[in-house]
Design an enzyme around this catalytic site. Sequence first.
Site, mmCIF file in Angstrom:
data_model
loop_
_atom_site.group_PDB
_atom_site.id
_atom_site.type_symbol
_atom_site.label_atom_id
_atom_site.label_comp_id
_atom_site.label_asym_id
_atom_site.label_seq_id
_atom_site.Cartn_x
_atom_site.Cartn_y
_atom_site.Cartn_z
ATOM 1 N N MET A 76 0.920 50.373 20.939
ATOM 2 C CA MET A 76 -0.116 49.699 20.159
ATOM 3 C C MET A 76 0.025 48.180 20.232
ATOM 4 O O MET A 76 -0.959 47.460 20.404
ATOM 5 C CB MET A 76 0.003 50.172 18.707
ATOM 6 C CG MET A 76 -1.045 49.651 17.782
ATOM 7 S SD MET A 76 -2.557 50.618 17.862
ATOM 8 C CE MET A 76 -2.244 51.921 16.692
ATOM 9 N N TYR A 221 -10.467 50.449 18.121
ATOM 10 C CA TYR A 221 -9.190 51.084 18.506
ATOM 11 C C TYR A 221 -8.004 50.117 18.580
ATOM 12 O O TYR A 221 -8.177 48.924 18.555
ATOM 13 C CB TYR A 221 -9.322 51.992 19.716
ATOM 14 C CG TYR A 221 -9.752 51.525 21.073
ATOM 15 C CD1 TYR A 221 -9.744 50.213 21.475
ATOM 16 C CD2 TYR A 221 -10.148 52.494 22.004
ATOM 17 C CE1 TYR A 221 -10.122 49.873 22.758
ATOM 18 C CE2 TYR A 221 -10.531 52.156 23.291
ATOM 19 C CZ TYR A 221 -10.518 50.843 23.664
ATOM 20 O OH TYR A 221 -10.885 50.518 24.928
ATOM 21 N N GLU A 222 -6.815 50.707 18.605
ATOM 22 C CA GLU A 222 -5.544 49.962 18.516
ATOM 23 C C GLU A 222 -5.476 49.129 17.237
ATOM 24 O O GLU A 222 -4.958 48.016 17.225
ATOM 25 C CB GLU A 222 -5.326 49.082 19.749
ATOM 26 C CG GLU A 222 -5.547 49.753 21.091
ATOM 27 C CD GLU A 222 -4.891 51.121 21.241
ATOM 28 O OE1 GLU A 222 -4.020 51.467 20.426
ATOM 29 O OE2 GLU A 222 -5.267 51.861 22.170
ATOM 30 N N GLY A 223 -5.946 49.707 16.145
ATOM 31 C CA GLY A 223 -5.992 48.998 14.863
ATOM 32 C C GLY A 223 -7.336 48.322 14.719
ATOM 33 O O GLY A 223 -7.651 47.409 15.480
#
Lengths: 374, 374
Positions: A76, A221-223
């Site tokens: 991430m 996405y990815e936070g």
Amino acid sequence: APAGTRGISLFLVPKFLVNADGSLGARNDIGASGIEHKLGMHASPTCTMVMGDAGGAIGYLVGEENRGMACMFTMMNQARLGVGIEGVGIAERAYQQALAYAQDRKQGRAPGTKSDTSDAIIVHPDVKRMLLQMRSMTAAARSICYATAVAIDVSERAENAEIQGKATARAALLTPIAKAFSTDIGNEVASLGVQVHGGMGFIEETGAAQHFRDARITSIYEGTNGIQSIDLVTRKLGANGGESVWSLLEELSGIVDRVEASNDPAFRTTGIRLRDALDSLGRASRWLLEKLGSAPNDALAGATPYLRLFGSTLGGCMLANEALAAKDQVDDDKRYITLARFFAENVTVQSSSLERTVIDGADAVNGADAILLA
Amino acid sequence: APAGTRGISLFLVPKFLVNADGSLGARNDIGASGIEHKLGMHASPTCTMVMGDAGGAIGYLVGEENRGMACMFTMMNQARLGVGIEGVGIAERAYQQALAYAQDRKQGRAPGTKSDTSDAIIVHPDVKRMLLQMRSMTAAARSICYATAVAIDVSERAENAEIQGKATARAALLTPIAKAFSTDIGNEVASLGVQVHGGMGFIEETGAAQHFRDARITSIYEGTNGIQSIDLVTRKLGANGGESVWSLLEELSGIVDRVEASNDPAFRTTGIRLRDALDSLGRASRWLLEKLGSAPNDALAGATPYLRLFGSTLGGCMLANEALAAKDQVDDDKRYITLARFFAENVTVQSSSLERTVIDGADAVNGADAILLA
């Protein structure tokens, strides 16, 4: 395993098993089902993986047991800058396509002319504005992503511990901005790309709509970008009493000093906007730091406009820095100066409003239940 | 026929011809070909119509010869407010869906708590912010569209010529704002709706993405929002030395007087933001009026930020007016006040920045060729 995320482990589950002699073995009991119909990113299928329908799949533990969440965050953290660059990449492609279309598509006449033939739409100030907005926002996001990459490189390679430590803090500070600001910009630029194409932009064949659809996931996405903003306020600004923010602001102030000292008339409003923005960013940062201790929900309420304020200020300073370098080094410096100026006058200029939103806005946000749940 | 748009005539071309006795006649020589693959609005197919493949279609002239463009504008003028309402409708649906999801979807815990179970995401300030942004922008756009509809009704029904004349000017002024501001908001709200859903928002099954796709055309058709902005500046502000703008500003100032006089602490920042915004709108309007005569390209360069400035100010005043009415008439006035306050602190607050963009921005926009064509 412990409950919740503390009990997650990471496994590698191959499609085919491997025989003892290294040759390809039996099909493992894993398969894809339910491929999702997504808004975009159609070249990257998303699906549910099903295991154990035929007795059980064999998986191999990666890393330590119960440390799967930590492994996931290794991916991430790397991915955040990567997704920021994805925003820049989509924005750049959308811009190039819109620019080509605006030079090709004929409609109406240049203001004030009465020719019998139509002009390309790029003659219209409103189209020029859209293209400059696309180009300058893309350039600002790219600069922020590159600065983040430089900080990561130095943090990994510097031999001097102090330099390394500062670079590590800088990379940590810039990563959520590189991710969220660049992907917000990716979405905004892709949408402007559709707009420049007019009705043709709504037709998939044109290609502009695909950028618009693809870009939409990058803010998620990815936070999500909301998570990036919270990370920026609570972990990055919040570390060491804001030390990494103050040292960055000092560097940026040096750039603005040079803009002001240049006495270039084309830079006049740029210098004013950037100085105002640095002041706004400083005040908003101090306010948030204080609230982090005394009223954390007030700080959290302002996280998203704070990240936008940070990106608008940082991006404006970086484009100005590039323009200063161009003045020293290249003949056609006008385009760098115009780009920096446009960004300062159209994006960085919002900093004072964003500061007010951060500082005034918490009461309404945290009193929202009176509306939302009424 | 004359060249260009002056030679266009409008025809009705039926699918079936009608026999002399009124019964259904032969198939006319017209058919659809090439149905377009569009980003959204899939319930409304767009296609090329082909006529004359089998000898020639029969059409019936509607209105006068060569007056087709004028007929088309009859539709277009009606459609502008309709498309604005379309923006409001999509925004409202996107909001309702996001609100329901935010109350249902559990993820993380409320800030500062350490429960074993997850909370619904609506507990997070950043999610509250997104929902309030959606709701307040939708409410502001709706108010502007309704005010436009009222002006149109009065302009058609008033028996007093002076009242009718003023309503006609008011309707003309508000129509481009109702169209462009409401559809920009439709897009922004639909995008926030996707964001509230997180990764699920990117999956078509959820439904949030459809609003995002559908809304995108509303900023384009029936005159792009750039065209609306140019119409606002050149034809609406430009008429009678800005008379219809000055009379609207005077009315709005009366609302702000009452906000200030209310002495309600929850209204304090609202009054400040609205007063600042009215001042910004007045200054930007005067600047544009002067440039319309002396440097039209400078006025055109600022058209889009001017429309945003106008909508943000007008919408803020209208929500405040609703809150003032609620204070007098309903028990749960807090939600109206919070909504007006949030909009003022998050949207109307941008007015001073937008004023600067209008007034400072023309040089960079009109010097854009140095970048775009480099």
